[in-house]
Design a protein around this motif. Structure first.
Motif, PDB file in Angstrom:
ATOM      1  N   ARG A   1       3.700  -1.253  28.166  1.00 27.16           N
ATOM      2  CA  ARG A   1       4.701  -0.767  27.208  1.00 27.16           C
ATOM      3  C   ARG A   1       4.387   0.670  26.803  1.00 27.16           C
ATOM      4  O   ARG A   1       5.287   1.509  26.667  1.00 27.16           O
ATOM      5  CB  ARG A   1       4.709  -1.681  25.982  1.00 27.16           C
ATOM      6  N   LEU A   2       3.112   0.957  26.625  1.00 29.38           N
ATOM      7  CA  LEU A   2       2.705   2.308  26.238  1.00 29.38           C
ATOM      8  C   LEU A   2       3.045   3.311  27.340  1.00 29.38           C
ATOM      9  O   LEU A   2       3.534   4.411  27.056  1.00 29.38           O
ATOM     10  CB  LEU A   2       1.207   2.330  25.945  1.00 29.38           C
ATOM     11  N   ALA A   3       2.799   2.945  28.586  1.00 33.26           N
ATOM     12  CA  ALA A   3       3.109   3.840  29.695  1.00 33.26           C
ATOM     13  C   ALA A   3       4.613   4.093  29.797  1.00 33.26           C
ATOM     14  O   ALA A   3       5.050   5.217  30.087  1.00 33.26           O
ATOM     15  CB  ALA A   3       2.580   3.251  31.002  1.00 33.26           C
ATOM     16  N   LEU A   4       5.397   3.067  29.545  1.00 29.10           N
ATOM     17  CA  LEU A   4       6.852   3.221  29.590  1.00 29.10           C
ATOM     18  C   LEU A   4       7.335   4.159  28.496  1.00 29.10           C
ATOM     19  O   LEU A   4       8.159   5.061  28.734  1.00 29.10           O
ATOM     20  CB  LEU A   4       7.524   1.850  29.452  1.00 29.10           C
ATOM     21  N   ASP A   5       6.818   3.978  27.283  1.00 29.84           N
ATOM     22  CA  ASP A   5       7.211   4.852  26.176  1.00 29.84           C
ATOM     23  C   ASP A   5       6.742   6.287  26.414  1.00 29.84           C
ATOM     24  O   ASP A   5       7.458   7.241  26.116  1.00 29.84           O
ATOM     25  CB  ASP A   5       6.636   4.335  24.862  1.00 29.84           C
ATOM     26  N   ARG A   6       5.538   6.430  26.949  1.00 24.57           N
ATOM     27  CA  ARG A   6       5.004   7.777  27.149  1.00 24.57           C
ATOM     28  C   ARG A   6       5.811   8.531  28.199  1.00 24.57           C
ATOM     29  O   ARG A   6       5.992   9.752  28.109  1.00 24.57           O
ATOM     30  CB  ARG A   6       3.536   7.701  27.580  1.00 24.57           C
TER      31      ARG A   6
ATOM     32  N   PRO B   1       7.470  -0.380  10.617  1.00 22.94           N
ATOM     33  CA  PRO B   1       8.269  -0.968  11.684  1.00 22.94           C
ATOM     34  C   PRO B   1       8.885   0.037  12.623  1.00 22.94           C
ATOM     35  O   PRO B   1       9.645  -0.335  13.502  1.00 22.94           O
ATOM     36  CB  PRO B   1       9.365  -1.711  10.899  1.00 22.94           C
ATOM     37  N   ALA B   2       8.595   1.319  12.462  1.00 23.32           N
ATOM     38  CA  ALA B   2       9.233   2.313  13.320  1.00 23.32           C
ATOM     39  C   ALA B   2       8.933   2.023  14.773  1.00 23.32           C
ATOM     40  O   ALA B   2       7.817   1.746  15.152  1.00 23.32           O
ATOM     41  CB  ALA B   2       8.729   3.709  12.950  1.00 23.32           C
ATOM     42  N   ALA B   3       9.932   2.115  15.613  1.00 26.80           N
ATOM     43  CA  ALA B   3       9.743   1.748  17.018  1.00 26.80           C
ATOM     44  C   ALA B   3       8.952   2.788  17.766  1.00 26.80           C
ATOM     45  O   ALA B   3       8.069   2.486  18.531  1.00 26.80           O
ATOM     46  CB  ALA B   3      11.110   1.555  17.686  1.00 26.80           C
ATOM     47  N   ALA B   4       9.254   4.061  17.585  1.00 30.70           N
ATOM     48  CA  ALA B   4       8.553   5.103  18.327  1.00 30.70           C
ATOM     49  C   ALA B   4       8.901   6.444  17.724  1.00 30.70           C
ATOM     50  O   ALA B   4       9.917   6.599  17.046  1.00 30.70           O
ATOM     51  CB  ALA B   4       8.928   5.074  19.807  1.00 30.70           C
ATOM     52  N   VAL B   5       8.044   7.427  17.958  1.00 31.11           N
ATOM     53  CA  VAL B   5       8.274   8.776  17.448  1.00 31.11           C
ATOM     54  C   VAL B   5       8.155   9.754  18.592  1.00 31.11           C
ATOM     55  O   VAL B   5       7.181   9.723  19.345  1.00 31.11           O
ATOM     56  CB  VAL B   5       7.243   9.123  16.347  1.00 31.11           C
ATOM     57  N   ALA B   6       9.144  10.603  18.744  1.00 37.33           N
ATOM     58  CA  ALA B   6       9.120  11.570  19.831  1.00 37.33           C
ATOM     59  C   ALA B   6       8.128  12.672  19.533  1.00 37.33           C
ATOM     60  O   ALA B   6       8.019  13.138  18.406  1.00 37.33           O
ATOM     61  CB  ALA B   6      10.523  12.169  20.018  1.00 37.33           C
TER      62      ALA B   6
ATOM     63  N   LEU C   1       7.475   9.498  24.218  1.00 33.52           N
ATOM     64  CA  LEU C   1       7.288   8.845  22.929  1.00 33.52           C
ATOM     65  C   LEU C   1       5.881   8.288  22.794  1.00 33.52           C
ATOM     66  O   LEU C   1       5.237   7.929  23.791  1.00 33.52           O
ATOM     67  CB  LEU C   1       8.287   7.694  22.756  1.00 33.52           C
ATOM     68  N   TRP C   2       5.424   8.213  21.559  1.00 36.14           N
ATOM     69  CA  TRP C   2       4.247   7.420  21.213  1.00 36.14           C
ATOM     70  C   TRP C   2       4.722   6.311  20.286  1.00 36.14           C
ATOM     71  O   TRP C   2       5.244   6.600  19.214  1.00 36.14           O
ATOM     72  CB  TRP C   2       3.176   8.257  20.511  1.00 36.14           C
TER      73      TRP C   2
END
Length: 555
Positions: A372-377, A435-440, A381-382
């Motif tokens: 999931r982290l690799a997909l967001d990155r 609960p924030a999903a991700a931050v650019a 995003l983190w």
């Protein structure tokens, strides 16, 4: 009683520490370091001497001696000043030398000497040094010397498991692998197959929970033509398919009760009869089974259980081998095909969450988190801690109460007009529990940044590299590369008193102006003034003199 690395102890311990009977020693394992090659390195500690933990000591040995020399942590965020560790009758005492030492114990800042209980057998504790390095303090009965790419880990538990697998692999009797869900039981079974005389034969696997009671006999043992309605051709069962190889029965605890006596007969005699067949068949398959259920109290066929557990291997939970987290997370990231340098930039709060989380889903949950982290990155995003884990942060029982205040949001959700937030590893204000999903975190290539643009950003922000990097849209390591490319000024630690005194003598002198004129980072200039015993002016005009954050800024 105190701690100190010892080469003599390391050698003796490696030779004699072959099992749980060996006297344990204390070990520091690197579970997170921006240089990913350092993850998993260890320093063996010995009693009777204080351990000075800083940027240059102790030495940490690589997993394999052939991969390099033992070396200190070296990372610039780790202070040169000591964090001293000392074992005593009341527990472990951690003593920062002075305010330059930024360190945490189990997520709590260490601003003064503190005595804490030592981790119990099978437990461990996380020590953070500076802003970017995380260590795990734990006991070890044996050091990692056995290689098995399927069974990664530097813990005693994994070293013991690798040795057991190597010893049991050639045995003809069945093996039962037991452990919590997600601990890697199938990988143990695959290792048994690969290291066994049956490795050239087929590897056949079935999840017993997927077999219905009516179809299980035909699935396992086969069926003759016409044995049941719809059996228009003979069916080869899994036992026959695995002949000369290995048959892995996963979730054996879910085996239908009517099939269990059939399995017992096959194990005892090697013979099985396909449904509707006139003659029995034989198979030379090696049987490996696995379960996470308590078979002794679940109504499982006890004679079958006794035959299966002739050899029993136990896979340890991830929370009981926390020192393996860094090695496993790095490998899971690399398995996704993502770039290693992206993982190296992971915010410290996220890395700390990975190290302190209780991981109820064990290694499988960690691998899912890294995917999931690799997909967001890849999307720039983190994710927040909760978004990454897929559940609220779960701290060990002895840590949760004492660290509850520390988990304040560090990655606020930006508004459409808000400026980009500072990287989490720079603000370093704690773990995000929101609960924030991700931050650019927008990044741009350094290829389009010329000397003029670099100097304009540095001058505008008083040569504070973090702020300049944010303004340019690059990472902090990237701005060091840009400075090396475009600037030819000497480093701050080469400046002498004769160069600095004239600038200090000005009545309106500020640290920001001096840094602009000398073209050196403000943090590095502050440290140089301190090293030379020179007075430090205010950071900005009309400002105050800030405390020296030695060890927290890169040089």
């Amino acid at each position: 009683m105190t701690l100190q690395p010892s080469a003599e102890l390391t050698q003796t311990f490696t030779e004699t520490g072959t099992g749980p009977q060996a006297a344990p020693v204390w070990v520091l394992t690197v579970i997170w370091h921006p240089d990913l090659q350092r993850v998993g390195e260890q320093a063996v500690l010995s009693p009777d001497t204080p351990l000075a933990l800083n940027r240059y000591q102790p030495l940490f040995s690589p997993l394999q001696a052939a991969t390099g020399w033992a070396q200190p942590l070296l990372h610039a965020s780790v202070s040169r000043a000591n964090l001293t560790l000392m074992l005593g009758a009341d527990g472990l005492t951690l003593s920062p030398e002075d305010e330059r030492v930024r360190a945490e114990w189990q997520g709590q800042p260490l601003g003064s000497p503190r005595t804490v209980p030592l981790p119990a057998e099978g437990d461990s504790a996380v020590i953070q040094l500076g802003k970017r390095v995380l260590l795990c303090l734990h006991r070890a009965h044996q050091l990692p010397v056995t290689d098995n790419p399927l069974l990664l880990g530097v813990s005693s538990a994994m070293e013991g498991l690798r040795r057991q697998v190597a010893r049991v692999a050639a045995a003809t009797l069945p093996v039962l692998v037991r452990g919590e869900s997600g601990t890697g039981k199938e990988r143990v079974a695959q290792s048994l197959h690969r290291l066994s005389p049956w490795s050239r034969g087929p590897w056949v696997t079935v999840n017993m929970a997927t077999l219905s009671e009516g179809l299980a006999p035909a699935e396992l043992f086969g069926a003759a033509r016409g044995a049941y309605t719809g059996a228009q051709v003979a069916r080869t069962g899994l036992w026959a398919q695995a002949d000369g190889g290995s048959l892995f029965l996963d979730e054996i605890g879910d085996c239908p009760p009517t099939v269990q006596p059939m399995l017992l007969r096959v194990i005892e005699s090697g013979e099985f009869r396909p449904l509707g067949a006139a003659q029995p068949l034989r198979s030379q398959a090696r049987l490996i089974a696995a379960t996470d259920r308590p078979l002794e109290t679940s109504g499982f066929n006890l004679p079958l259980l006794r035959r299966l557990q002739t050899f029993t291997l136990f896979t340890p939970s991830l929370r009981s081998r926390r020192e393996d987290l860094g090695v496993l997370a790095r490998q899971a990231w690399l398995d996704t095909g993502a770039a290693p340098e992206d993982l190296a930039e992971m915010p410290t709060e996220l890395a700390r969450a990975l190290c302190l989380h209780d991981w109820p889903g064990n290694v499988r949950q960690l691998e899912q988190a890294m995917r999931r982290l690799a997909l967001d990155r890849a999307a720039g995003l983190w994710p927040s801690v909760e978004a990454l884990l897929g559940e609220p942060l779960r701290l060990p029982p002895d840590t949760a109460a004492s660290t509850r205040v520390a988990w304040t949001p560090a990655l606020p959700e930006p508004s459409a007009s808000a400026a980009p937030t500072a990287p989490a590893d720079e603000t370093d204000s704690g773990l995000s529990a929101g609960p924030a999903a991700a931050v650019a975190r927008p990044r741009q290539s350094t290829a389009g940044i010329d000397r003029a643009s670099l100097l304009a950003a540095l001058d505008a922000h008083g040569w504070q590299l973090k702020e300049a990097a944010e303004a340019l849209g690059v990472s902090r390591p990237s701005i060091y590369n840009l400075m090396a490319r475009w600037l030819d000024t000497p480093p701050a630690d080469s400046l002498g008193a004769e160069q600095l005194a004239p600038l200090l003598s000005r009545p309106d002198a500020t640290l920001a102006d001096m840094a602009r004129q000398l073209q050196v980072p403000r943090e590095a200039l502050r440290r140089r003034l301190r090293a030379l015993g020179l007075p430090r002016p205010p950071d900005e005009a009309g400002g105050r003199v800030d405390a020296d954050p030695d060890g927290d800024a890169m040089e």
